[in-house]
Every structure is written in structure tokens, then in C-alpha cells.
Write a protein that holds these residues in place. Sequence first.
Motif, PDB file in Angstrom:
ATOM      1  N   LYS A   1       0.847  -1.176   0.000  1.00 39.32           N
ATOM      2  CA  LYS A   1       0.000   0.000   0.000  1.00 39.32           C
ATOM      3  C   LYS A   1       0.888   1.232   0.000  1.00 39.32           C
ATOM      4  N   LYS A   2       0.518   2.252  -0.775  1.00 33.18           N
ATOM      5  CA  LYS A   2       1.331   3.460  -0.860  1.00 33.18           C
ATOM      6  C   LYS A   2       1.332   4.191   0.469  1.00 33.18           C
ATOM      7  N   ASP A   3       2.494   4.729   0.805  1.00 31.30           N
ATOM      8  CA  ASP A   3       2.623   5.516   2.021  1.00 31.30           C
ATOM      9  C   ASP A   3       2.936   6.950   1.621  1.00 31.30           C
ATOM     10  N   ASP A   4       2.042   7.859   1.947  1.00 35.55           N
ATOM     11  CA  ASP A   4       2.205   9.260   1.554  1.00 35.55           C
ATOM     12  C   ASP A   4       3.409   9.904   2.218  1.00 35.55           C
ATOM     13  N   ALA A   5       3.764   9.468   3.421  1.00 33.08           N
ATOM     14  CA  ALA A   5       4.909  10.053   4.125  1.00 33.08           C
ATOM     15  C   ALA A   5       6.206   9.751   3.366  1.00 33.08           C
ATOM     16  N   LYS A   6       6.326   8.555   2.833  1.00 34.13           N
ATOM     17  CA  LYS A   6       7.528   8.200   2.078  1.00 34.13           C
ATOM     18  C   LYS A   6       7.620   9.023   0.796  1.00 34.13           C
ATOM     19  N   ASP A   7       6.477   9.239   0.142  1.00 32.42           N
ATOM     20  CA  ASP A   7       6.474  10.030  -1.085  1.00 32.42           C
ATOM     21  C   ASP A   7       6.925  11.462  -0.810  1.00 32.42           C
ATOM     22  N   GLU A   8       6.470  12.029   0.297  1.00 33.91           N
ATOM     23  CA  GLU A   8       6.869  13.392   0.641  1.00 33.91           C
ATOM     24  C   GLU A   8       8.354  13.470   0.982  1.00 33.91           C
ATOM     25  N   GLU A   9       8.878  12.428   1.648  1.00 37.20           N
ATOM     26  CA  GLU A   9      10.305  12.404   1.970  1.00 37.20           C
ATOM     27  C   GLU A   9      11.143  12.325   0.700  1.00 37.20           C
ATOM     28  N   LYS A  10      10.698  11.531  -0.258  1.00 36.93           N
ATOM     29  CA  LYS A  10      11.434  11.416  -1.513  1.00 36.93           C
ATOM     30  C   LYS A  10      11.427  12.735  -2.271  1.00 36.93           C
ATOM     31  N   LYS A  11      10.299  13.433  -2.244  1.00 37.47           N
ATOM     32  CA  LYS A  11      10.223  14.721  -2.921  1.00 37.47           C
ATOM     33  C   LYS A  11      11.125  15.745  -2.234  1.00 37.47           C
ATOM     34  N   ALA A  12      11.218  15.660  -0.902  1.00 38.69           N
ATOM     35  CA  ALA A  12      12.053  16.597  -0.161  1.00 38.69           C
ATOM     36  C   ALA A  12      13.536  16.336  -0.435  1.00 38.69           C
ATOM     37  N   LYS A  13      13.911  15.081  -0.646  1.00 39.81           N
ATOM     38  CA  LYS A  13      15.307  14.721  -0.886  1.00 39.81           C
ATOM     39  C   LYS A  13      15.728  14.929  -2.340  1.00 39.81           C
ATOM     40  N   LYS A  14      14.786  15.167  -3.213  1.00 37.47           N
ATOM     41  CA  LYS A  14      15.076  15.315  -4.630  1.00 37.47           C
ATOM     42  C   LYS A  14      15.986  16.517  -4.868  1.00 37.47           C
ATOM     43  N   LEU A  15      17.027  16.336  -5.670  1.00 34.78           N
ATOM     44  CA  LEU A  15      17.979  17.400  -5.954  1.00 34.78           C
ATOM     45  C   LEU A  15      17.394  18.401  -6.943  1.00 34.78           C
ATOM     46  N   SER A  16      17.851  19.623  -6.828  1.00 32.23           N
ATOM     47  CA  SER A  16      17.398  20.682  -7.710  1.00 32.23           C
ATOM     48  C   SER A  16      18.195  20.646  -9.019  1.00 32.23           C
ATOM     49  N   PRO A  17      17.547  20.873 -10.152  1.00 33.02           N
ATOM     50  CA  PRO A  17      18.269  20.871 -11.426  1.00 33.02           C
ATOM     51  C   PRO A  17      18.998  22.181 -11.720  1.00 33.02           C
ATOM     52  N   THR A  18      18.905  23.169 -10.841  1.00 28.35           N
ATOM     53  CA  THR A  18      19.502  24.477 -11.101  1.00 28.35           C
ATOM     54  C   THR A  18      21.008  24.416 -11.334  1.00 28.35           C
ATOM     55  N   PRO A  19      21.801  23.699 -10.520  1.00 23.56           N
ATOM     56  CA  PRO A  19      23.249  23.638 -10.805  1.00 23.56           C
ATOM     57  C   PRO A  19      23.565  23.055 -12.177  1.00 23.56           C
ATOM     58  N   ALA A  20      22.785  22.089 -12.615  1.00 24.27           N
ATOM     59  CA  ALA A  20      23.014  21.506 -13.935  1.00 24.27           C
ATOM     60  C   ALA A  20      22.757  22.537 -15.029  1.00 24.27           C
TER      61      ALA A  20
ATOM     62  N   VAL B   1      23.090  25.760 -14.710  1.00 26.59           N
ATOM     63  CA  VAL B   1      24.171  26.748 -14.641  1.00 26.59           C
ATOM     64  C   VAL B   1      25.392  26.236 -15.397  1.00 26.59           C
ATOM     65  N   PHE B   2      25.779  24.992 -15.145  1.00 26.53           N
ATOM     66  CA  PHE B   2      26.927  24.425 -15.855  1.00 26.53           C
ATOM     67  C   PHE B   2      26.657  24.329 -17.348  1.00 26.53           C
ATOM     68  N   CYS B   3      25.461  23.970 -17.720  1.00 31.44           N
ATOM     69  CA  CYS B   3      25.110  23.902 -19.144  1.00 31.44           C
ATOM     70  C   CYS B   3      25.239  25.280 -19.786  1.00 31.44           C
ATOM     71  N   GLY B   4      24.786  26.302 -19.087  1.00 34.45           N
ATOM     72  CA  GLY B   4      24.905  27.666 -19.600  1.00 34.45           C
ATOM     73  C   GLY B   4      26.349  28.100 -19.748  1.00 34.45           C
ATOM     74  N   LEU B   5      27.180  27.752 -18.746  1.00 32.79           N
ATOM     75  CA  LEU B   5      28.604  28.101 -18.824  1.00 32.79           C
ATOM     76  C   LEU B   5      29.279  27.429 -20.014  1.00 32.79           C
ATOM     77  N   PHE B   6      29.018  26.145 -20.197  1.00 27.49           N
ATOM     78  CA  PHE B   6      29.647  25.437 -21.309  1.00 27.49           C
ATOM     79  C   PHE B   6      29.137  25.945 -22.654  1.00 27.49           C
ATOM     80  N   ALA B   7      27.859  26.291 -22.739  1.00 31.83           N
ATOM     81  CA  ALA B   7      27.333  26.848 -23.983  1.00 31.83           C
ATOM     82  C   ALA B   7      27.986  28.197 -24.280  1.00 31.83           C
ATOM     83  N   PHE B   8      28.168  29.016 -23.254  1.00 27.62           N
ATOM     84  CA  PHE B   8      28.821  30.310 -23.430  1.00 27.62           C
ATOM     85  C   PHE B   8      30.260  30.125 -23.903  1.00 27.62           C
ATOM     86  N   LEU B   9      30.987  29.220 -23.258  1.00 26.12           N
ATOM     87  CA  LEU B   9      32.372  28.968 -23.665  1.00 26.12           C
ATOM     88  C   LEU B   9      32.457  28.432 -25.089  1.00 26.12           C
ATOM     89  N   TYR B  10      31.497  27.602 -25.485  1.00 27.45           N
ATOM     90  CA  TYR B  10      31.478  27.066 -26.838  1.00 27.45           C
ATOM     91  C   TYR B  10      31.302  28.191 -27.858  1.00 27.45           C
TER      92      TYR B  10
END
Length: 102
Positions: free
Chosen positions: A44-63, A65-74
Motif C-alpha cells: 500500500k502506498k505511504d504518503d509520508a515516504k512520497d513526501e520524503e522522496k520529494k524533499a530529498k530530490k535534488l534541484s536541477p539548477t546547478p546543472a 548553470v553548468f550547461c549555460g557556462l559550457f554553452a557560453f564557452l562554446y
Amino acid sequence: MTSASHSAGSSAVVDDKKNPAEKKDAVPPMNSIDKFLGAPAPDKKDDAKDEEKKAKKLSPTPAYVFCGLFAFLYVVGRILEQILIKREFTRAIGLAVVLGLS
């Protein structure tokens, strides 16, 4: 006949709309092949586990930023490459003309 089957179908739809929480929490029945093979029943699904997984999820912002830097350098590299190679060829042609090699 058609009105009876139609009314039975519409009442099933109404029942689903009454309790969406029950339907969400309900575990779907297992397939007969899964039962035959001995697969365990789904948990059975546990909503508390789903919320914990969402809280632990990494932000894509650093990726991004690096993509923008490499595109600029290119782009800067491609522009500088054209400028520098043009300068090099101009020098080579200029030296050849001055020395009278052509």
C-alpha cells in the motif's frame, strides 16, 4: 435493454466520484499470472515516504548553470577561432607578399 445497461454504467461512474480517496488507497487486484508465479502482493502506498522522496530530490539548477557556462564557452570559442584564424592567414599572406614568395 440499453437503458438498463446505460444506467448501471452511469451509477458506477458516480460511485467512483464519491470517494476518490478510497480509490486512491485501494490496491489493484493482482493478475492471475502473477499469483500463479508467486509474486508478492503490491504494498500500500505511504504518503509520508512520497513526501520524503520529494524533499530529498535534488534541484536541477546547478546543472542548468553548468550547461549555460559550457554553452557560453562554446560560442565564445567558435567566435575567437574565426577571428584568430583570419588574423593568422592574413599574416601568412602578408609575409608572402612582402618577401615576394608568390
